[in-house]
Design an enzyme around this catalytic site. Structure first.
Site, PDB file in Angstrom:
ATOM      1  N   ASN A   1      32.395  37.431  31.924  1.00  0.00           N
ATOM      2  CA  ASN A   1      32.983  36.368  32.739  1.00  0.00           C
ATOM      3  C   ASN A   1      31.924  35.276  32.899  1.00  0.00           C
ATOM      4  O   ASN A   1      30.988  35.442  33.664  1.00  0.00           O
ATOM      5  CB  ASN A   1      33.392  36.961  34.100  1.00  0.00           C
ATOM      6  CG  ASN A   1      33.890  35.925  35.071  1.00  0.00           C
ATOM      7  OD1 ASN A   1      34.102  34.760  34.707  1.00  0.00           O
ATOM      8  ND2 ASN A   1      34.080  36.325  36.321  1.00  0.00           N
ATOM      9  N   TRP A   2      32.108  34.200  32.168  1.00  0.00           N
ATOM     10  CA  TRP A   2      31.078  33.140  32.181  1.00  0.00           C
ATOM     11  C   TRP A   2      31.171  32.258  33.418  1.00  0.00           C
ATOM     12  O   TRP A   2      30.327  31.414  33.641  1.00  0.00           O
ATOM     13  CB  TRP A   2      31.194  32.286  30.907  1.00  0.00           C
ATOM     14  CG  TRP A   2      30.833  33.024  29.650  1.00  0.00           C
ATOM     15  CD1 TRP A   2      30.491  34.343  29.528  1.00  0.00           C
ATOM     16  CD2 TRP A   2      30.759  32.480  28.317  1.00  0.00           C
ATOM     17  NE1 TRP A   2      30.214  34.654  28.219  1.00  0.00           N
ATOM     18  CE2 TRP A   2      30.378  33.536  27.452  1.00  0.00           C
ATOM     19  CE3 TRP A   2      30.991  31.220  27.770  1.00  0.00           C
ATOM     20  CZ2 TRP A   2      30.210  33.347  26.079  1.00  0.00           C
ATOM     21  CZ3 TRP A   2      30.828  31.035  26.402  1.00  0.00           C
ATOM     22  CH2 TRP A   2      30.436  32.080  25.574  1.00  0.00           C
ATOM     23  N   LYS A   3      32.244  32.430  34.180  1.00  0.00           N
ATOM     24  CA  LYS A   3      32.453  31.647  35.415  1.00  0.00           C
ATOM     25  C   LYS A   3      32.320  30.144  35.131  1.00  0.00           C
ATOM     26  O   LYS A   3      32.606  29.710  34.014  1.00  0.00           O
ATOM     27  CB  LYS A   3      31.491  32.115  36.510  1.00  0.00           C
ATOM     28  CG  LYS A   3      31.574  33.636  36.723  1.00  0.00           C
ATOM     29  CD  LYS A   3      30.925  34.109  37.986  1.00  0.00           C
ATOM     30  CE  LYS A   3      31.058  35.626  38.079  1.00  0.00           C
ATOM     31  NZ  LYS A   3      30.501  36.185  39.296  1.00  0.00           N
TER      32      LYS A   3
ATOM     33  N   GLU B   1      36.067  35.770  43.765  1.00  0.00           N
ATOM     34  CA  GLU B   1      35.717  34.362  44.033  1.00  0.00           C
ATOM     35  C   GLU B   1      36.981  33.511  44.180  1.00  0.00           C
ATOM     36  O   GLU B   1      36.984  32.540  44.929  1.00  0.00           O
ATOM     37  CB  GLU B   1      34.794  33.832  42.924  1.00  0.00           C
ATOM     38  CG  GLU B   1      33.388  34.423  43.056  1.00  0.00           C
ATOM     39  CD  GLU B   1      32.615  34.551  41.757  1.00  0.00           C
ATOM     40  OE1 GLU B   1      33.007  33.949  40.739  1.00  0.00           O
ATOM     41  OE2 GLU B   1      31.589  35.279  41.752  1.00  0.00           O
TER      42      GLU B   1
ATOM     43  N   GLY C   1      27.022  39.103  41.817  1.00  0.00           N
ATOM     44  CA  GLY C   1      26.032  38.033  41.795  1.00  0.00           C
ATOM     45  C   GLY C   1      24.887  38.231  42.775  1.00  0.00           C
ATOM     46  O   GLY C   1      24.133  37.302  43.047  1.00  0.00           O
TER      47      GLY C   1
ATOM     48  N   SER D   1      26.873  42.806  39.375  1.00  0.00           N
ATOM     49  CA  SER D   1      25.450  42.898  39.039  1.00  0.00           C
ATOM     50  C   SER D   1      25.161  43.927  37.946  1.00  0.00           C
ATOM     51  O   SER D   1      24.175  44.660  38.002  1.00  0.00           O
ATOM     52  CB  SER D   1      24.607  43.181  40.289  1.00  0.00           C
ATOM     53  OG  SER D   1      24.714  42.097  41.199  1.00  0.00           O
TER      54      SER D   1
ATOM     55  N   GLY E   1      29.196  39.375  34.797  1.00  0.00           N
ATOM     56  CA  GLY E   1      29.060  37.946  35.097  1.00  0.00           C
ATOM     57  C   GLY E   1      27.756  37.403  34.534  1.00  0.00           C
ATOM     58  O   GLY E   1      27.640  37.147  33.329  1.00  0.00           O
ATOM     59  N   GLY E   2      26.767  37.259  35.392  1.00  0.00           N
ATOM     60  CA  GLY E   2      25.491  36.625  35.038  1.00  0.00           C
ATOM     61  C   GLY E   2      24.900  37.093  33.712  1.00  0.00           C
ATOM     62  O   GLY E   2      24.474  36.271  32.891  1.00  0.00           O
TER      63      GLY E   2
ATOM     64  N   GLU F   1      35.427  45.656  41.528  1.00  0.00           N
ATOM     65  CA  GLU F   1      34.220  44.872  41.773  1.00  0.00           C
ATOM     66  C   GLU F   1      33.972  44.756  43.275  1.00  0.00           C
ATOM     67  O   GLU F   1      34.599  43.934  43.951  1.00  0.00           O
ATOM     68  CB  GLU F   1      34.381  43.460  41.203  1.00  0.00           C
ATOM     69  CG  GLU F   1      34.636  43.420  39.726  1.00  0.00           C
ATOM     70  CD  GLU F   1      34.261  42.064  39.142  1.00  0.00           C
ATOM     71  OE1 GLU F   1      33.360  42.036  38.297  1.00  0.00           O
ATOM     72  OE2 GLU F   1      34.840  41.047  39.563  1.00  0.00           O
TER      73      GLU F   1
ATOM     74  N   HIS G   1      40.117  37.528  40.815  1.00  0.00           N
ATOM     75  CA  HIS G   1      38.671  37.692  41.001  1.00  0.00           C
ATOM     76  C   HIS G   1      38.317  37.383  42.453  1.00  0.00           C
ATOM     77  O   HIS G   1      38.922  36.506  43.071  1.00  0.00           O
ATOM     78  CB  HIS G   1      37.917  36.750  40.055  1.00  0.00           C
ATOM     79  CG  HIS G   1      36.446  37.050  40.026  1.00  0.00           C
ATOM     80  ND1 HIS G   1      35.593  36.613  41.008  1.00  0.00           N
ATOM     81  CD2 HIS G   1      35.694  37.760  39.151  1.00  0.00           C
ATOM     82  CE1 HIS G   1      34.367  37.046  40.729  1.00  0.00           C
ATOM     83  NE2 HIS G   1      34.409  37.742  39.605  1.00  0.00           N
TER      84      HIS G   1
END
Ligand code: PGA
Length: 254
Positions: A9-11, A96, A170, A210, A231-232, A164, A94
């Site tokens: 997930n590149w957000k 977010e 994150g 994470s 993600g990151g 999640e 998600h």
């Protein structure tokens, strides 16, 4: 046997040019990894360009969100029918989106149903917040989220669930493999209650929050965990490759 899956997930990161560069960097190695499904989810504006590059490879494309209506006066939104020509997967619900864009369980449910209606594969995200976790309400919260997201969803074909915990996203503070396995086991049991045992056994459920190259093994060694939503670490070609590779190796050996 459930085929493991790792989704990146590149957000809200990378310009189109950077997205193209990033996917080029991982393309050849990622394409070669078998026994694992690989999905990358760049921003909407990069989907077409990234899709061109991965065409003919084993890498699949996903969007990070969508509206639930097929078209209409919804300025700035992207619809399921627009996406289905471009990608196979779509992340829905998600945390977010729930937290910053007020997505309720009802909206998430509409999106899941809309995705399935057009043939997109939803990656449905659920997970508890820190306070809920500390209050011992994790199972109750994920059960509630499942019940609302899957209301009037008759078949889970094409659906992947990502567990999640919000406090792990994150933050660099992941759940432990044991914790994640327990909650995912609970989710699978709830699916068995809502549908049946066979459906529950075939459903892929991922961990997210994470995930790194250093801790992925701890998660995918767990019997209930079928991969990861990353993600990151998915923004670094080498890290993402290593996460996918470890997943394929460990799950292949189970
Ligand atoms: P993270 O994000 O890996 O950066 O914690 C995971 C996610 O939001 O899906």
């Amino acid at each position: 046997m459930r085929v493991p899956i790792v989704a990146g997930n590149w957000k809200m990161n990378t310009t189109v040019g950077e997205a193209v560069e990033l996917v080029r960097e991982m393309l050849r190695e990622l394409d070669k990894l078998d026994n694992v499904e690989k999905v990358i989810c760049p921003s909407f504006i990069s989907l077409a360009a990234v899709g061109e590059i991965i065409k003919g490879s084993s890498i699949k494309l996903g969007a990070q969100n969508m509206h639930f209506e097929d078209q209409g006066a919804y300025t700035g939104e992207i619809s399921p029918v627009m996406l289905v020509d471009l990608c196979e997967f779509v992340i829905i619900g998600h945390s977010e989106r729930r937290q910053f864009f007020n997505e309720t369980g009802e909206i998430v449910n509409k999106k899941v149903r809309a995705a399935l209606r057009v043939g997109l594969k939803p990656i449905l995200c659920i997970g508890e917040r820190l306070a809920e976790n500390e209050a011992g309400r994790t199972q109750e919260v994920v059960t509630e989220q499942l019940n609302s997201a899957l209301a009037e969803v008759d078949s889970l074909d094409g659906i992947t669930i990502a567990y999640e915990p919000v406090w792990a996203i994150g933050t660099g503070k992941s759940a432990t493999g044991g914790q994640a396995n327990e909650t995912i086991g609970h989710i699978r049991q709830k699916i068995a209650n809502l549908y049946d045992n066979v459906i529950a056994r075939n459903l892929r459920i991922l961990y997210g929050g994470s995930v790194t190259t250093d801790n992925i093994a701890e998660f995918v060694k767990q019997p209930e965990i079928d991969g990861a939503l990353v993600g990151g670490a998915s923004l670094k070609a080498g890290e993402f490759l290593s996460i996918v590779k470890q997943t394929a190796e460990i799950k292949g050996n189970l």
